[in-house]
Design a protein around this motif. Structure first.
Motif, short mmCIF file in Angstrom:
data_model
loop_
_atom_site.label_atom_id
_atom_site.label_comp_id
_atom_site.label_asym_id
_atom_site.label_seq_id
_atom_site.Cartn_x
_atom_site.Cartn_y
_atom_site.Cartn_z
N SER A 194 0.74 -1.08 0.03
CA SER A 194 -0.01 -0.04 -0.18
C SER A 194 1.05 1.32 -0.09
CB SER A 194 -0.69 0.03 1.38
OG SER A 194 -1.77 -0.98 1.09
N GLU A 195 2.01 1.12 0.79
CA GLU A 195 2.73 2.40 0.89
C GLU A 195 3.49 2.64 -0.39
OE1 GLU A 195 4.64 5.73 2.20
OE2 GLU A 195 3.01 4.61 3.29
N MET A 196 4.12 1.44 -1.12
CA MET A 196 4.56 1.48 -2.23
C MET A 196 3.76 2.17 -3.30
SD MET A 196 6.75 -1.41 -4.34
CE MET A 196 6.35 -2.51 -3.06
N MET A 197 2.54 1.70 -3.48
CA MET A 197 1.47 2.15 -4.42
C MET A 197 1.30 3.74 -4.14
SD MET A 197 -1.28 -1.17 -4.79
CE MET A 197 -2.07 0.10 -5.82
N LYS A 198 1.24 4.14 -2.94
CA LYS A 198 0.92 5.30 -2.65
C LYS A 198 2.03 6.27 -3.15
CE LYS A 198 0.42 8.82 1.02
NZ LYS A 198 0.39 8.64 2.65
N ARG A 199 3.26 5.86 -2.86
CA ARG A 199 4.56 6.74 -3.43
C ARG A 199 4.81 6.93 -4.78
NH1 ARG A 199 9.62 5.22 0.69
NH2 ARG A 199 8.72 6.15 2.55
N LEU A 200 4.37 5.47 -5.49
CA LEU A 200 4.50 5.47 -7.03
C LEU A 200 3.54 6.42 -7.65
CD1 LEU A 200 5.10 1.61 -7.35
CD2 LEU A 200 6.57 3.66 -7.92
#
Length: 146
Positions: A28-34
């Protein structure tokens, strides 16, 4: 975690696919950052009309007398956006909210006075002095490891 890049001339824009067995906080954090795209310039108003300033030149953004003002070393400008809208669009690693009415560029902080009880005095580039509100003190201390 495995990472893979595939070059294909058919794709004119990069496409990221995450293959996993379940959704985790890390994904979830990775998707948010991307998906985050930060603005790198802002249209502001001055007595000369509309100007474009670089976000890296912004010292602070604050609300005063029902207006949102952006201060740089070279001057103070007005902007039509609300403070919370700018906070969402700016890079949260650089711009930090220090009170309900002010956001500062952390790279423009020259010193902080933590001797006062319940608040932090912040000195910014251009000899600009401001203060955090009590509500944001712990956030500021955590950000700078104080």
């Amino acid at each position: 975690m495995k990472c893979e890049v595939s070059i294909d001339p058919a794709y004119k824009e990069p496409k990221i696919i995450i293959l996993t067995d379940k959704m985790t906080d890390e994904i979830s954090e990775m998707m948010k950052r991307l998906s985050e795209t930060y603005m790198d310039s802002i249209a502001v108003f001055s007595d000369r009309g509309v100007e474009i300033i670089e976000c890296k030149d912004v010292v602070r953004i604050y609300a005063e007398k029902q207006k949102v003002l952006i201060q740089t070393v070279s001057g103070i400008y007005t902007v039509r956006s609300r403070l919370y809208e700018l906070e969402e669009k700016l890079d949260s690693k650089i711009f930090v909210r220090i009170s309900n009415s002010e956001i500062v560029n952390s790279k423009k902080i020259t010193s902080m006075d933590i001797s006062m009880t319940g608040t932090i005095g912040v000195l910014l580039t251009g000899n600009i002095k401001t203060y955090t509100s009590r509500r944001y003190v712990s956030k500021i201390k955590k950000l700078f490891g104080i």
